[in-house]
Write an enzyme that holds these catalytic residues in place. Structure first.
Site, mmCIF file in Angstrom:
data_model
loop_
_atom_site.group_PDB
_atom_site.id
_atom_site.type_symbol
_atom_site.label_atom_id
_atom_site.label_comp_id
_atom_site.label_asym_id
_atom_site.label_seq_id
_atom_site.Cartn_x
_atom_site.Cartn_y
_atom_site.Cartn_z
ATOM 1 C CG PHE A 135 -22.600 -19.911 -28.967
ATOM 2 C CD1 PHE A 135 -22.410 -20.666 -28.432
ATOM 3 C CD2 PHE A 135 -20.967 -18.616 -28.786
ATOM 4 C CE1 PHE A 135 -21.493 -21.843 -27.067
ATOM 5 C CE2 PHE A 135 -20.105 -19.407 -27.763
ATOM 6 C CZ PHE A 135 -20.821 -20.157 -27.229
ATOM 7 C CG ASP A 204 -21.129 -20.278 -35.663
ATOM 8 O OD1 ASP A 204 -20.423 -21.401 -35.516
ATOM 9 O OD2 ASP A 204 -20.714 -19.289 -34.808
ATOM 10 C CE1 TYR A 229 -14.810 -25.425 -29.125
ATOM 11 C CE2 TYR A 229 -12.871 -23.735 -30.093
ATOM 12 C CZ TYR A 229 -13.951 -24.428 -29.490
ATOM 13 O OH TYR A 229 -14.674 -22.898 -28.654
ATOM 14 C CE LYS A 230 -18.154 -25.740 -29.993
ATOM 15 N NZ LYS A 230 -18.932 -24.599 -30.223
ATOM 16 N NE ARG A 389 -24.794 -28.474 -23.780
ATOM 17 C CZ ARG A 389 -23.658 -27.264 -25.289
ATOM 18 N NH1 ARG A 389 -23.823 -26.530 -26.532
ATOM 19 N NH2 ARG A 389 -22.017 -27.229 -25.022
HETATM 20 C C1 LIG Z 1 -18.594 -23.417 -29.887
HETATM 21 C C2 LIG Z 1 -19.065 -21.792 -30.335
HETATM 22 C C3 LIG Z 1 -18.142 -20.747 -30.891
HETATM 23 C C4 LIG Z 1 -17.179 -20.765 -30.082
HETATM 24 O O1 LIG Z 1 -16.333 -19.619 -30.856
HETATM 25 P P1 LIG Z 1 -14.789 -19.515 -30.574
HETATM 26 O O2 LIG Z 1 -14.388 -18.164 -30.538
HETATM 27 O O3 LIG Z 1 -14.215 -21.136 -30.644
HETATM 28 O O4 LIG Z 1 -15.232 -19.475 -28.535
HETATM 29 C C5 LIG Z 1 -18.503 -19.569 -31.700
HETATM 30 N N1 LIG Z 1 -20.387 -20.251 -32.177
HETATM 31 C C6 LIG Z 1 -20.922 -20.955 -31.760
HETATM 32 C C7 LIG Z 1 -22.287 -21.176 -32.806
HETATM 33 C C8 LIG Z 1 -20.479 -21.826 -31.198
HETATM 34 O O5 LIG Z 1 -21.827 -23.041 -31.045
#
Ligand SMILES: *Cc1c(COP(=O)(O)O)cnc(C)c1O
Length: 430
Positions: A135, A204, A229-230, A389
């Site tokens: 990401f 992560d 939030y996921k 997705r």
């Molecule tokens: C969704 C996601 C994030 C989100 O990071 P934020 O700091 O909440 O914006 C980070 N890393 C991964 C791998 C994600 O899928």
């Protein structure tokens, strides 16, 4: 799960829902009627208990009790309390996890700490190794830290990670389930490989926590962060979380040494003395209302525990993703879709990603117009294809949802509906 793999009618999907031991969990969520929501990997659905609980926190704790609530409502302890609820889902122990800040910020903290440990133990190691399709925020944070700390960021395809794990690697920084493809890495094996060359691991769990079983301690991982939030359904911008293996927590300060990470914040001393344990990974005052929403959402997982826990969720998730892929192959042959998600169960998380050389964005928009909500992730125009997705959250997704989603996709393709020009107009958030 063999039955799932042969489900090829609506009736068969309805039967799977009937037999689903987790079917009652959907009632804990406010899934909008007539929407097929396949984006819980981006923003989880609102738990029914959340509005009243947050309203009470606003009206009573804030509205009436005001500053007293830091003590009387336990506001100050919330990051650890919520952290303990998350710990149960990721193979961590009590008081090893704290809920705070965002995933990006927590990554900065743990990556800095990992680099400090590496610098002390192996000053010759100067590389952070990660995956090319990790990401972006993870890569950006690593890039900035590399600049500041004199490290370099090395990015390779997932298949090349093992070969790239050489003696120069200080930290292996990976996302457990890839946000684009849904491919899942073997945490235990990758961690063992990293340790065999003296590298630390940072994981992560954004697409893992609450979606697949995770065993941080069992995998001997070093650091982990993840998202609220996921799949944890904490609401937009919910606090994230951070875990550090107990053998590392007290070795170095994390760099955002704010007063909430102090050993005695209310003594207001001019010098920083970090708290022992995971508490030092806090920085400053936390968003209590958002923590309240996340705290409430996590209680859903207490119900999950009664019904078989994360393994039961995993079984359903695999059945859903397996069904989705089989239906796409059966119903959409000849429409130019590829499947980027691994078919092998051990190698995938809880989403299905389709590829198509053109029109992926417009097709997703045409589905959204039919209230089938997935999302689009752009490719790089070279080796990385555009992605459609579909997150299949086992907490509230039904087998019939998968059936209807694929039928809608078939109609969108058969009719050519997706080619209407307005479906190609890009929004800010895709
Ligand atoms: C969704 C996601 C994030 C989100 O990071 P934020 O700091 O909440 O914006 C980070 N890393 C991964 C791998 C994600 O899928």
């Amino acid at each position: 799960m063999t039955k799932t793999n042969t489900a090829n009618t609506l009736a068969a999907c309805q039967a799977l829902d009937q037999e689903d031991p987790l079917r009652s969990l959907r009632d804990l969520f406010q899934v909008p009627e007539s929407m097929i929501y396949l984006d819980g990997n981006s923003l989880g659905v609102l738990p029914k208990a959340t509005p009243a609980r947050v309203a009470a926190a606003v009206a009573q704790e804030w509205g009436q009790d005001l500053i007293k609530s830091w003590n009387s409502a336990g506001w100050f302890q919330m990051p650890l309390k919520v952290g303990n609820k998350i710990a149960r889902l990721i193979g961590a122990k009590d008081d090893e996890v704290v809920a705070a800040d965002s995933t990006s910020i927590n990554l900065f903290k743990v990556l800095s700490a990992a680099l400090s440990i590496a610098q002390a133990d192996h000053p010759e190691k100067k590389v952070i190794l990660s995956e090319l399709t990790n990401f972006p925020t993870d890569l950006y944070i690593a890039e900035a830290l590399c600049k500041e700390r004199g490290f370099s960021l090395k990015l390779v395809e997932a298949e090349a990670l093992q070969t790239a794990l050489q003696q120069d690697v200080a930290v292996l920084m990976l996302t457990h389930v890839n946000y684009r493809t849904g491919a899942m890495l073997n945490m235990k094996d990758m961690t063992a490989s990293a340790h065999s060359v003296g590298a630390l691991t940072v994981w992560d769990l954004a697409h893992s926590a609450g979606a697949v079983p995770v065993d941080l301690n069992g995998s001997q991982a070093d650091f982990a962060v993840g998202c609220g939030y996921k799949y944890l359904n904490g609401g937009p911008g919910a606090p994230a979380f951070v875990w550090v293996h107990p053998k590392h927590t007290d070795r170095f300060w994390q760099p955002l040494s704010g007063w909430w990470g102090h050993a005695a914040p209310f003594e207001f001393t001019p010098d920083y003395k970090p708290a022992a344990g995971i508490s030092r990974y806090q920085c400053g005052t936390q968003p209590v209302l958002s923590l309240t929403a996340l705290d409430t959402a996590l209680d859903v997982f207490l119900e999950v525990e009664k019904l078989g826990g994360m393994q039961a969720l995993r079984n359903k998730s695999l059945a859903l993703t397996g069904l989705f892929m089989n239906l796409v192959q059966a119903e959409l042959a000849g429409h130019g879709f590829g499947i980027a998600t691994p078919h092998e169960e051990n190698l995938r998380g809880s989403q299905v990603s389709l590829t198509r050389s053109e029109g992926a964005y417009a097709i997703v928009q045409a589905l959204i117009a039919r209230s089938v909500i997935g999302d689009f992730r752009a490719g790089d125009g070279k080796s990385q294809p555009d992605i459609l997705r579909f997150g299949l959250t086992p907490l509230y997704t039904r087998f019939v949802d998968v059936w209807y989603a694929v039928q809608h996709l078939k109609e969108v393709m058969d009719s050519g509906e997706w080619q209407q020009p307005h479906f190609s107009q890009k929004n800010t958030v895709t």
